[in-house]
Design an enzyme around this catalytic site. Structure first.
Site, PDB file in Angstrom:
ATOM      1  N   THR A   1      -4.914  10.460  -0.545  1.00 31.46           N
ATOM      2  CA  THR A   1      -6.317  10.065  -0.147  1.00 31.46           C
ATOM      3  C   THR A   1      -6.861  10.914   1.097  1.00 31.46           C
ATOM      4  O   THR A   1      -6.058  11.621   1.689  1.00 31.46           O
ATOM      5  CB  THR A   1      -6.561   8.464   0.556  1.00 31.46           C
ATOM      6  OG1 THR A   1      -5.642   8.296   1.585  1.00 31.46           O
ATOM      7  CG2 THR A   1      -6.137   7.623  -0.654  1.00 31.46           C
TER       8      THR A   1
ATOM      9  N   TYR B   1     -14.869   4.554   8.486  1.00 31.24           N
ATOM     10  CA  TYR B   1     -13.855   5.308   7.126  1.00 31.24           C
ATOM     11  C   TYR B   1     -13.954   4.904   5.876  1.00 31.24           C
ATOM     12  O   TYR B   1     -14.195   3.881   5.581  1.00 31.24           O
ATOM     13  CB  TYR B   1     -12.323   4.706   7.680  1.00 31.24           C
ATOM     14  CG  TYR B   1     -11.062   5.113   6.769  1.00 31.24           C
ATOM     15  CD1 TYR B   1     -10.088   6.097   7.389  1.00 31.24           C
ATOM     16  CD2 TYR B   1     -11.103   4.926   5.672  1.00 31.24           C
ATOM     17  CE1 TYR B   1      -9.062   6.407   6.878  1.00 31.24           C
ATOM     18  CE2 TYR B   1     -10.004   5.305   4.725  1.00 31.24           C
ATOM     19  CZ  TYR B   1      -8.892   6.026   5.177  1.00 31.24           C
ATOM     20  OH  TYR B   1      -7.747   6.439   4.814  1.00 31.24           O
TER      21      TYR B   1
ATOM     22  N   HIS C   1       0.954  -1.199   0.060  1.00 27.35           N
ATOM     23  CA  HIS C   1      -0.084  -0.084   0.060  1.00 27.35           C
ATOM     24  C   HIS C   1       0.893   1.381  -0.020  1.00 27.35           C
ATOM     25  O   HIS C   1       0.315   2.312  -0.448  1.00 27.35           O
ATOM     26  CB  HIS C   1      -0.948   0.058   1.260  1.00 27.35           C
ATOM     27  CG  HIS C   1      -2.273   0.702   0.946  1.00 27.35           C
ATOM     28  ND1 HIS C   1      -2.453   1.844   0.183  1.00 27.35           N
ATOM     29  CD2 HIS C   1      -3.544   0.465   1.393  1.00 27.35           C
ATOM     30  CE1 HIS C   1      -3.756   2.225   0.052  1.00 27.35           C
ATOM     31  NE2 HIS C   1      -4.273   1.455   0.851  1.00 27.35           N
TER      32      HIS C   1
END
Length: 784
Positions: A615, A602, A482
């Site tokens: 993000t 979230y 990620h």
């Protein structure tokens, strides 16, 4: 404990010995001749010089975009024409140009044409630079406008239509991958007051009045004391950095996390839901590898078209630079990123053995699919012959990447930093990507997703930017790290690969790779090399511990992948509700039915409309969402009241999503304030408590159809070829991870993860409640 270590512990919740029998890889004496050596040196020099030339050329083109270097030529030629022809209508301009020749003290003895050329060149270059800067600045100013996002895409205001025309007029022709970067605006730093008000509003459905009153009291103290100093630092950083939060987010949310990567940070992406282009796993591996390398070449040459929203607004493409040839290297206190730009090899893992395969021939051509197929078949055959000579520990070297990061760093330093282990490890870390040919054949979507997320604890090198897995039944998928990039960038790459499989004929009637035409001739290439690992007793013990550790964690993961084919986003749109808002509200309703409470939720949203954007968080559990859920579970509430509550909640959610995309979110600003606070040596109990609040529900939508000119996915021809999307593990031990994708109007897929060790969660039950909730919501519009 250092400040950075202390900072990590409070922010981490946000984040998201066989050498003797091996054939030595040594050239024979006959091969090491002077001519051959000099030929290789010349080839390397030529290749490096060519790459450097194109890189510099692209930097220049990107630097002047949206202007074009051809504008310089036109300006110079125009000035020359004016100075030599001297039309009467432009007499004042002619005189001004010739006066510059006097200022420059050009000798009168110089030919008139040469004088005109010198003056025109200087005027043309300076005029071009001035117009280029003006054009870039004006385009950046135009791209800062966000009113279009809050309007109906089918009925824009006159102002927005004029703005759109101005953006298209100023935008350059056919931009390359990174051309738009300099024209994107910088992410704005929100006002502290606005961020705190957004925070308080998001906590209303989660806290009692007394709790909220206490939070506001501490927030007011923070606002009156530290906030001003921290905000000034963020403003200063935003002026000198591309993005005031992204570098801190990468460092503190990802690289300083000491948690294992599988089930915590890494995510997975599946291939087509049911269809497979071939039943030959090696053949599919060869074709997927070739397509991935083709996409890499598009990135390297910057020939990939940058993505735009509504065919007008460009978004940041910076994450694509590290999609390939990148690894996350473990450290004792924090990790770092290794990007090997010159890599020309991939690594293949088969039956516990690693092989290095160079993917370019002597003329720098990519190996064709049929050549890759031949090499992979050789590797599989060799691995079958060699596998019996290896111990289980020698086959499980990748299990070390499943450990906690500090422990993996310690093992790496102690056992893999010298000799043959260092050489093999560096080959893996510098590979373009790693390919695993697995003997496992998943029987359904859930089994496939579970393996792609965490593997069997022995066969996935989780540190790589992405790891391609080919199963024994020829299905496939990716495990992605990620830190390198967010899911949309990986999804764009994967969409290119899968769409090529569906649209083009890549396999023959027997399922083998389709050969290129006879015109194509593959030059000489290197044969695969087997990687050797020397496993000492101490390393063996570390591997055994890693396998046990990873398998315990893997067994604890409760994952369900569901194909919802009763209806899709088409039905949601008929309700005049955004599909994303519809799913998010169904998720809130399902969780309330399951747990009888509301929790902090979230949802990931992109900020790539800004330079270096990644993000932002959409806090999906709103006051309106709570009112809707309570109305739905109230048997006395009538249908119209429930419907009105749903529409209000959906509109509120959509506005929050737009705000997040526009840099008006709450969480990244709070995160940056917290990092600044710790970095300046201050302590803030308020920021600490807010940052460490758990995200019990963590959700994300996987983007689809990012490419243009693709066939309509709603055609029934593609029903079994739709991408399943991907998923991730739960962020909270007592919560859920929830991801979803809308590949067509008629169905969608969602992935629910939780932990078996938590007695209050069940992914299967949540799937049932979610489907039930969506049907109840659709029934409000008499469409069930």
């Amino acid at each position: 404990m250092s400040k950075e270590q202390d900072l990590y512990f409070e922010v981490s919740n946000m984040a998201e010995a066989r050498v003797a029998v091996a054939e030595p890889r040594v050239n024979t004496i006959e091969e090491i001749t002077a001519p051959e050596t000099w030929r290789e040196v010349f080839k390397t020099f030529r290749s490096t010089a060519t790459k450097r030339y194109y890189k510099i050329r692209n930097l220049i083109y990107n630097g002047v975009w949206p202007a074009s270097l051809s504008n310089v030529r036109f300006t110079i030629l125009g000035c020359i024409a004016l100075m030599l022809i001297e039309p009467s209508i432009t007499s004042s301009a002619n005189a001004w140009l010739w006066s510059i020749a006097n200022v420059l003290y050009i000798p009168k003895s110089c030919p008139r044409t040469l004088q005109a050329l010198i003056v025109s060149s200087i005027v043309g270059i300076f005029s071009f630079i001035a117009l280029m800067i003006l054009r870039q600045s004006f385009l950046r100013l135009l791209l800062s406008y966000r009113g279009w996002m809050y309007e109906n895409p089918k009925s824009h205001t006159v102002m927005t239509m004029l703005w759109c025309g101005a953006v298209k007029l100023l935008s350059g022709y056919k931009p390359s991958l990174y051309s738009c970067q300099r024209s994107l605006p910088r992410l704005p730093v929100p006002a502290v007051k606005d961020t705190l008000n957004g925070l308080y509003q998001s906590l209303k459905p989660l806290c009692t009045e007394d709790e909220l009153k206490e939070i506001k009291k501490h927030g007011k103290e923070f606002e009156n004391t530290l906030a001003h100093k921290l905000q000034n630092l963020l403003h200063l950083k935003s002026w000198f950095c591309q993005n005031y939060v992204s570098d801190w987010w990468e460092k503190y949310a990802y690289l300083m996390s000491r948690n294992p990567l599988p089930n915590n940070s890494n995510y997975y992406i599946c291939d087509e839901c049911y269809w497979k282009p071939t039943d030959k796993p090696v053949s599919r591996a060869a074709t997927l590898t070739y397509s991935l390398l083709m996409f890499k070449r598009l990135i390297d040459r910057e020939e990939l078209e940058p993505l735009v929203i509504r065919n007008t607004i460009p978004i940041c493409m910076a994450q694509y630079e590290r999609l390939y040839s990148t690894s996350r290297i473990p450290g004792e206190n924090n990790d770092h990123i290794l990007h090997s730009e010159e890599s020309k090899h991939i690594v293949i893992y088969v039956k516990g053995i690693y092989y290095k395969l160079d993917v370019c021939d002597s003329k720098n051509q990519l190996l064709s699919p049929t050549t890759l197929e031949e090499q992979l078949n050789w590797i599989v055959k060799d691995a079958e012959n060699q596998a019996a000579t290896l111990t289980d520990c020698e086959k499980a070297i990748p299990s070390l990447t499943t450990l906690k990061r500090s422990e993996w760093a310690s093992v790496r330093k102690l056992h893999l930093s010298s000799g043959v282990n260092k050489e093999s490890r560096r080959i893996v870390e510098k590979a373009i990507f790693v390919l695993t040919l697995s003997d496992y054949a998943p029987s359904n979507l859930t089994e496939k997703g579970k393996f792609l997320l965490h593997g069997d604890g022995k066969s996935i090198w989780f540190d790589k930017s992405f790891h391609l897995v080919i199963f024994a039944n020829a299905s496939a998928g990716l495990n992605c790290e990620h830190t390198i990039a967010d899911a949309p960038a990986m999804a764009h790459m994967w969409e290119y690969i899968l769409s090529r499989e569906v649209i083009e004929k890549l396999f023959d009637e027997n399922g083998y790779c389709m050969p290129f035409s006879r015109v194509f001739k593959q030059a000489k290439f290197k044969k695969p090399n087997r990687l050797i690992w020397e496993v000492t007793p101490d390393l063996q013990k570390s591997i055994e511990n890693a396998v046990a550790f990873s398998q315990t964690n893997n067994n604890d993961l409760d994952l369900e992948v569901f194909d919802h084919n009763m209806f899709g986003k088409g039905a949601m749109k008929k309700c005049k509700i955004s599909p994303d808002a519809f799913v998010q509200l169904a998720c809130q309703l399902a969780y309330y039915k399951d747990a009888d409470r509301f929790v902090q939720t979230y949802e990931a949203s992109m900020t790539r409309l800004y330079q270096g954007g990644r993000t932002e968080t959409v806090r999906s559990c709103t006051v309106e969402a709570k009112d809707f859920v309570l109305a739905m579970v109230n048997d006395t509430a009538d249908k119209e009241a429930k419907k009105s509550a749903l529409l209000r909640a959906a509109e509120r959610h959509q506005n929050l999503y737009r705000d997040a995309m526009n840099g008006k979110g709450v969480d990244r600003h709070l995160f940056a304030l917290y990092v600044a606070c710790k970095g300046m040596g201050y302590e803030s109990e308020f920021l600490h408590k807010i940052i460490t609040r758990p995200w019990t529900l963590s959700t994300s939508q996987t983007p689809h159809t990012q490419m243009t000119a693709l066939p309509d996915a709603n055609l029934h021809l593609f029903d079994d070829k739709l991408c399943t999307g991907g998923g991730f593990g739960p962020v909270s031990d007592d919560g859920y991870g929830f991801s979803y994708i809308f590949p067509s109007d008629h169905r969608f897929f969602f992935h629910v993860s939780s932990k078996h060790s938590c007695p209050t969660t069940s992914s299967k039950k949540f799937v049932e409640l979610f489907c039930e909730s969506m049907e109840e919501m659709l029934a409000l519009f008499s469409m069930a």
